[in-house]
Design a protein around this motif. Sequence first.
Motif, short mmCIF file in Angstrom:
data_model
loop_
_atom_site.label_atom_id
_atom_site.label_comp_id
_atom_site.label_asym_id
_atom_site.label_seq_id
_atom_site.Cartn_x
_atom_site.Cartn_y
_atom_site.Cartn_z
N GLY A 176 34.38 28.98 57.10
CA GLY A 176 34.42 29.85 58.26
C GLY A 176 33.82 31.20 57.94
N ALA A 177 34.08 31.69 56.73
CA ALA A 177 33.51 32.96 56.29
C ALA A 177 31.99 32.86 56.15
N VAL A 178 31.51 31.71 55.68
CA VAL A 178 30.05 31.52 55.56
C VAL A 178 29.40 31.60 56.94
N LYS A 179 30.06 31.06 57.96
CA LYS A 179 29.54 31.17 59.32
C LYS A 179 29.37 32.63 59.71
N GLN A 239 14.93 35.50 58.72
CA GLN A 239 15.78 34.63 59.53
C GLN A 239 16.92 34.09 58.66
N VAL A 240 18.13 34.25 59.14
CA VAL A 240 19.31 33.76 58.42
C VAL A 240 20.04 32.76 59.30
N ARG A 284 25.99 35.11 60.52
CA ARG A 284 25.77 35.92 61.72
C ARG A 284 25.59 37.40 61.38
N GLY A 285 26.44 37.90 60.49
CA GLY A 285 26.33 39.30 60.11
C GLY A 285 25.01 39.61 59.40
N MET A 286 24.58 38.72 58.51
CA MET A 286 23.31 38.91 57.81
C MET A 286 22.16 38.86 58.78
#
Length: 254
Positions: A163-166, A182-183, A170-172
């Motif tokens: 969930g943190a990777v998701k 593009q991330v 988005r934050g990156m």
Amino acid sequence: MSELFSLNHKRILVTGSARGIGRLLAQGLAEHGAEVIINSTQQDKSQAVADELNAQGFKAHAVAFDVTDSSAVQKSIDFIEQNIGPIDVLINNAGIQRRHPFCEFPEKDYDDIINVNQKSVFIVSQIVARYMVKRQQGKIINIGSMQSELGRDTITPYAASKGAVKMLTRGMCVELARYNIQVNGIAPGYFKTELTQALVENKEFSDWLCKRTPAARWGNPEELIGAAVFLSSKASDFVNGHLLFVDGGMLAAV
């Protein structure tokens, strides 16, 4: 149209790529024209995979480092950039799993999961992104999971890490898109791998899985390659902050 998905002249670092899904992704990306950098914590295992790919006529290098050690990551990324060439695409694939009931979950196992699955994405991405920002281009692909959205017995810390990777993805995206970076993420569902072999062989679980998945089957690891090629190629230049689920429709049906 052939150039849209071509990976010719793309240099791609895949963490955790000496075995499993990472090894498969490295093979598939190389077959689509990429120059790949194989990574694991052991140089001999990384080199063995690179040698296999080079023997097939592809271009591959081996650079071993611990993705959770910021000093080792910095030295290794500097080495790659200065001696192999600019990293065009980073795929944060390294990950581990531990299974225990929540009330019995050892703190050490929790820490290991968070460090490998979550913290390493931050460390490696940050160091690679500094080079990408200078060049004003690049792609970062984070390997998430269907557990980025769902919980399941005995893997609560794993689900938390994914969930943190998701949200890291988005934050990156928000911070790096202005630099033409593009991330995105790939979130696999249930695939037949060495890590899931026990579940594959569990008839009760497999029957449940097939009933809950619209495609009515386990995924084959090779079916992740297309998503990686798409997100690594020019075809995804305006795709950013996206988590691409490759799950046979399971998330849509649960």
